[in-house]
Write a protein that holds these residues in place. Sequence first.
Motif, PDB file in Angstrom:
ATOM      1  N   GLU A  73     -19.698 -26.649 -16.197  1.00 10.92           N
ATOM      2  CA  GLU A  73     -18.396 -27.297 -16.322  1.00 10.92           C
ATOM      3  C   GLU A  73     -17.282 -26.257 -16.502  1.00 10.92           C
ATOM      4  OE1 GLU A  73     -17.610 -30.430 -16.006  1.00 10.92           O
ATOM      5  OE2 GLU A  73     -19.677 -31.094 -15.707  1.00 10.92           O
ATOM      6  N   TYR A  74     -16.192 -26.462 -15.772  1.00 18.66           N
ATOM      7  CA  TYR A  74     -15.006 -25.616 -15.906  1.00 18.66           C
ATOM      8  C   TYR A  74     -13.835 -26.491 -16.342  1.00 18.66           C
ATOM      9  CZ  TYR A  74     -17.545 -21.820 -13.713  1.00 18.66           C
ATOM     10  OH  TYR A  74     -18.459 -20.838 -13.451  1.00 18.66           O
ATOM     11  N   VAL A  75     -12.955 -25.926 -17.164  1.00 23.36           N
ATOM     12  CA  VAL A  75     -11.862 -26.696 -17.773  1.00 23.36           C
ATOM     13  C   VAL A  75     -10.518 -26.138 -17.310  1.00 23.36           C
ATOM     14  CG1 VAL A  75     -10.875 -27.559 -19.919  1.00 23.36           C
ATOM     15  CG2 VAL A  75     -13.334 -27.059 -19.790  1.00 23.36           C
ATOM     16  N   TYR A  76      -9.624 -27.041 -16.953  1.00 26.41           N
ATOM     17  CA  TYR A  76      -8.304 -26.690 -16.425  1.00 26.41           C
ATOM     18  C   TYR A  76      -7.190 -27.313 -17.266  1.00 26.41           C
ATOM     19  CZ  TYR A  76     -10.018 -25.319 -11.709  1.00 26.41           C
ATOM     20  OH  TYR A  76     -10.607 -24.708 -10.644  1.00 26.41           O
ATOM     21  N   LEU A  77      -6.053 -26.632 -17.305  1.00 23.88           N
ATOM     22  CA  LEU A  77      -4.792 -27.282 -17.631  1.00 23.88           C
ATOM     23  C   LEU A  77      -4.366 -28.098 -16.413  1.00 23.88           C
ATOM     24  CD1 LEU A  77      -2.962 -24.286 -19.347  1.00 23.88           C
ATOM     25  CD2 LEU A  77      -3.733 -26.377 -20.493  1.00 23.88           C
ATOM     26  N   PRO A  78      -3.639 -29.187 -16.601  1.00 28.55           N
ATOM     27  CA  PRO A  78      -3.334 -30.081 -15.468  1.00 28.55           C
ATOM     28  C   PRO A  78      -2.704 -29.391 -14.262  1.00 28.55           C
ATOM     29  CG  PRO A  78      -2.780 -31.164 -17.533  1.00 28.55           C
ATOM     30  CD  PRO A  78      -3.159 -29.754 -17.889  1.00 28.55           C
ATOM     31  N   ASP A  79      -1.686 -28.546 -14.487  1.00 26.72           N
ATOM     32  CA  ASP A  79      -0.979 -27.931 -13.358  1.00 26.72           C
ATOM     33  C   ASP A  79      -1.923 -27.123 -12.474  1.00 26.72           C
ATOM     34  OD1 ASP A  79       1.351 -29.052 -14.178  1.00 26.72           O
ATOM     35  OD2 ASP A  79       2.262 -27.221 -14.949  1.00 26.72           O
ATOM     36  N   TYR A  80      -2.827 -26.402 -13.087  1.00 24.72           N
ATOM     37  CA  TYR A  80      -3.717 -25.523 -12.327  1.00 24.72           C
ATOM     38  C   TYR A  80      -4.813 -26.326 -11.620  1.00 24.72           C
ATOM     39  CZ  TYR A  80      -1.204 -21.792 -14.610  1.00 24.72           C
ATOM     40  OH  TYR A  80      -0.205 -20.959 -15.034  1.00 24.72           O
ATOM     41  N   TYR A  81      -5.289 -27.384 -12.267  1.00 20.39           N
ATOM     42  CA  TYR A  81      -6.282 -28.247 -11.624  1.00 20.39           C
ATOM     43  C   TYR A  81      -5.671 -28.923 -10.397  1.00 20.39           C
ATOM     44  CZ  TYR A  81      -9.437 -32.167 -10.817  1.00 20.39           C
ATOM     45  OH  TYR A  81     -10.277 -33.077 -10.229  1.00 20.39           O
ATOM     46  N   HIS A  82      -4.507 -29.510 -10.581  1.00 24.72           N
ATOM     47  CA  HIS A  82      -3.873 -30.214  -9.463  1.00 24.72           C
ATOM     48  C   HIS A  82      -3.515 -29.241  -8.341  1.00 24.72           C
ATOM     49  CE1 HIS A  82      -3.906 -34.004 -11.470  1.00 24.72           C
ATOM     50  NE2 HIS A  82      -3.081 -33.639 -12.434  1.00 24.72           N
ATOM     51  N   ALA A  83      -3.136 -28.014  -8.686  1.00 26.61           N
ATOM     52  CA  ALA A  83      -2.777 -27.027  -7.666  1.00 26.61           C
ATOM     53  C   ALA A  83      -3.990 -26.654  -6.817  1.00 26.61           C
ATOM     54  CB  ALA A  83      -2.185 -25.782  -8.324  1.00 26.61           C
ATOM     55  N   GLU A  84      -5.109 -26.296  -7.455  1.00 31.69           N
ATOM     56  CA  GLU A  84      -6.293 -25.899  -6.683  1.00 31.69           C
ATOM     57  C   GLU A  84      -6.835 -27.079  -5.877  1.00 31.69           C
ATOM     58  OE1 GLU A  84      -9.271 -23.724  -8.799  1.00 31.69           O
ATOM     59  OE2 GLU A  84      -7.996 -21.958  -8.963  1.00 31.69           O
ATOM     60  N   LYS A  85      -6.797 -28.252  -6.479  1.00 33.39           N
ATOM     61  CA  LYS A  85      -7.289 -29.453  -5.796  1.00 33.39           C
ATOM     62  C   LYS A  85      -6.413 -29.789  -4.582  1.00 33.39           C
ATOM     63  CE  LYS A  85      -9.177 -33.886  -7.349  1.00 33.39           C
ATOM     64  NZ  LYS A  85      -8.295 -34.873  -6.739  1.00 33.39           N
ATOM     65  N   PHE A  86      -5.109 -29.665  -4.769  1.00 34.48           N
ATOM     66  CA  PHE A  86      -4.200 -29.952  -3.658  1.00 34.48           C
ATOM     67  C   PHE A  86      -4.384 -28.934  -2.529  1.00 34.48           C
ATOM     68  CE2 PHE A  86      -0.295 -29.418  -1.287  1.00 34.48           C
ATOM     69  CZ  PHE A  86       0.016 -30.725  -0.940  1.00 34.48           C
ATOM     70  N   ILE A  87      -4.504 -27.652  -2.880  1.00 34.89           N
ATOM     71  CA  ILE A  87      -4.697 -26.616  -1.855  1.00 34.89           C
ATOM     72  C   ILE A  87      -5.941 -26.927  -1.026  1.00 34.89           C
ATOM     73  CG2 ILE A  87      -5.281 -24.183  -1.483  1.00 34.89           C
ATOM     74  CD1 ILE A  87      -3.538 -23.574  -4.000  1.00 34.89           C
ATOM     75  N   ALA A  88      -7.046 -27.262  -1.718  1.00 30.20           N
ATOM     76  CA  ALA A  88      -8.287 -27.569  -1.008  1.00 30.20           C
ATOM     77  C   ALA A  88      -8.118 -28.793  -0.108  1.00 30.20           C
ATOM     78  CB  ALA A  88      -9.410 -27.794  -2.014  1.00 30.20           C
ATOM     79  N   ASP A  89      -7.497 -29.849  -0.631  1.00 33.31           N
ATOM     80  CA  ASP A  89      -7.268 -31.059   0.167  1.00 33.31           C
ATOM     81  C   ASP A  89      -6.395 -30.769   1.378  1.00 33.31           C
ATOM     82  OD1 ASP A  89      -8.749 -32.594  -1.547  1.00 33.31           O
ATOM     83  OD2 ASP A  89      -7.037 -33.348  -2.684  1.00 33.31           O
TER      84      ASP A  89
END
Length: 762
Positions: A275-291
């Motif tokens: 399991e890896y843990v993110y702050l919201p901004d960084y999670y949404h950023a990496e997820k958006f880039i991948a999408d």
Amino acid sequence: MEHKMLHIEGTVENVLFKNESNGYIVFDLDSGGELITVVGELGDLADGENLILEGNYVTHKKFGTQFKAEYCEQKLPDTAINIEKYLSSGVIKGIGPKLAERIVNNFGDRTLEIIEKEPHRLSSIKGISPAKCKEIAEEAKKIFSLRMITSYLAQYEIKFGFAMKAYLKYGADTLDMIKLNPYILCDDSVELDFKRADTIAYDLSIEKNSDKRIIAGIKYILKANTACGHSCLPLDFLSSKAVSVLNISESDFYRSYDIAVEDNQLFEYTKNQREYVYLPDYYHAEKFIADRINLLKDFTTTEEYDFENLIDAEEQKYNIKYESLQRKAISSAVSEGLIILTGGPGTGKTTTLKAIISVFEKKGLKVVLTAPTGRAAKRMSDLTGYEAKTIHRLLEITFDSGDKYRFVHNENNPLECDVIIIDEMSMVDVLLFDSLLRALRLDSKIVITGDSDQLPSVGAGNVLRDLIDSNVITVIRLKEIFRQARKSCIITNAHRIVSGEYPDLSQKDNDFFFFKRDEPESAVRLILELANKRLPKAYNYSPVDDIQILSPSKKGTLGTVELNKALQNEINPPDKSKPEHNGVIYTFRLGDKVMQTKNNYDIVWNRGNEQGTGIFNGDIGKITKINRTEMSAVIDFDGRIAEYSFEQLSQIELAYAVTVHKSQGCEFEAVIMPVQSGFEKLNYRNLLYTAVTRAKKLLILIGNEYVIKSMVDNNRRTRRYTCLKNMLTEKNNGHDFENKNDVNSENLGILEFLEIQERKER
């Protein structure tokens, strides 16, 4: 030895100057009949206020003795005379001198109490209608609330700027909210350090294992690690760190952690069963880039077209012959929606880029060029002959009502371009790439260039490396060193280093030199001699404009701090004709070479008739003016002229010597680098490679041959926790980790999605 702070009291007689953005103020204080000039970041004070101040007397070269206040306790005026003076100053919008006189004549010493607690009674005063009465009551509520917040936080030596940010975020109830949960001051809107909020919490008897404290502490640890380049942290590592830092039990940690995840204050991602843990901004950023990357691939149709004739025409135009990988890069860039072009120095990236741009233009497409820093953008423009902008300038910065920056161009206001070429991609962090992708239409073609063997970005993430390693994007690696480039020892040695071979240190007549110096003191003496005398004399180089000293670290005799002080004393020594300002670490002097050390989106700059905002981490400039009277300095950042208050100079460092990390995206005529023991944690291959490739015409290494060899042998890449590679590959492996309908409607806008579908079907 610290000076004991002095204590004075008095009434504000006359406000002489104030800066509303940071709370810096200069005023005369009537203290028992004696007028004292007071300075400090104390907030928006007004004539007639009673103050209790703590600080020390300082001597200003022009204005003489002043009291520099570090602590201020505000007491609203309690006599009719001072209340009238206070209201007459315009502190409450809607009340001027004449109206203030009428109000005070009516209510006397109780005026402020009436305004705060019974404002409806003001309507009995001539000239105050019920509507105006309500307006005054609202303005007064703001004033009293901000005063109370400022006074409360001042007990903890927390400056006015934080009080103002908190008030803008939370409004009139801010103080009550702070007393319930002081950790709200740590959020992105206020950005107070966790440890300072923890002090307030202790005084409020908040338990160390309270959920509010633990959740704030977890965010603090994650935020601190983004500064080290990690966009996330493994849960087991985070747990261990939090238990130690916060002095709590593991069960306390997981209880609070589960609450934070449930409330979307934190996000989880599973990678390789960990399991890896993110702050919201960084999670949404990496997820958006991948999408977005995967959607770009889905919505881009490869053109079935023979580009050989176009490429042949480019060869004739520039009288050159492209090698096979260059031809493949040109063809792929035009036929596909997204490619990465990478390769070391001398492999023809620039030549290939020029051909790509030319072919796109012949097809009638609008091409935009961008890079992460001003120097990188300028270099891109110089090499290609086309205008290039920084990513920040391209996206355009504006500010919301809370004074937080945002970009003008986004999903709802995309950039007008058919093709974007992004240079020096190794420097682009995850948040910036997220913002750039959001500003591009889905049918925009993207050409990414960069050298993944260089150090990763200063900001969090390892975007270029993750994009390449994911194997979901076409990557063209240029490998052949062209004949002209092979004449340069800088280029040939750079390729040796990146291949794990030792550089040739025996050359004495080319552009790559090694001087053996085993002692730090002797290395410093040689650096000073080369930078200020030998190289300027031999090559006509400017010590400030052409020569750059690079160091692996900020610390130690050969670190940037000590080197900068020595170089400044040699290159720009004290002179009565040169004004200066004493900062915390450095003395800044007229003519000094300096660097911005953090992104500042507020600073206004001018370049001729053009005006913009924002000076960014790594921007290098020169101090052209120091005004002691106005307590400001003017800095020229490659033609962008910006004015800094002395307080803002805390974001500035001398830049005669900079770290290798800070030099990314820059190229210098001559580079001098110490390579001695003492930097063991930083002695690795891609740091040496990055330093060598910063030199345009001359590179000098000073130190120990063994250290150079150990750096080449150590191929430990800068390790960064990130899940972007896995997010990119997960969908391609048949595991779509996000509902596609959600992506289409939320991240793209349903209209844009339908338009592109329609274009694709046509």
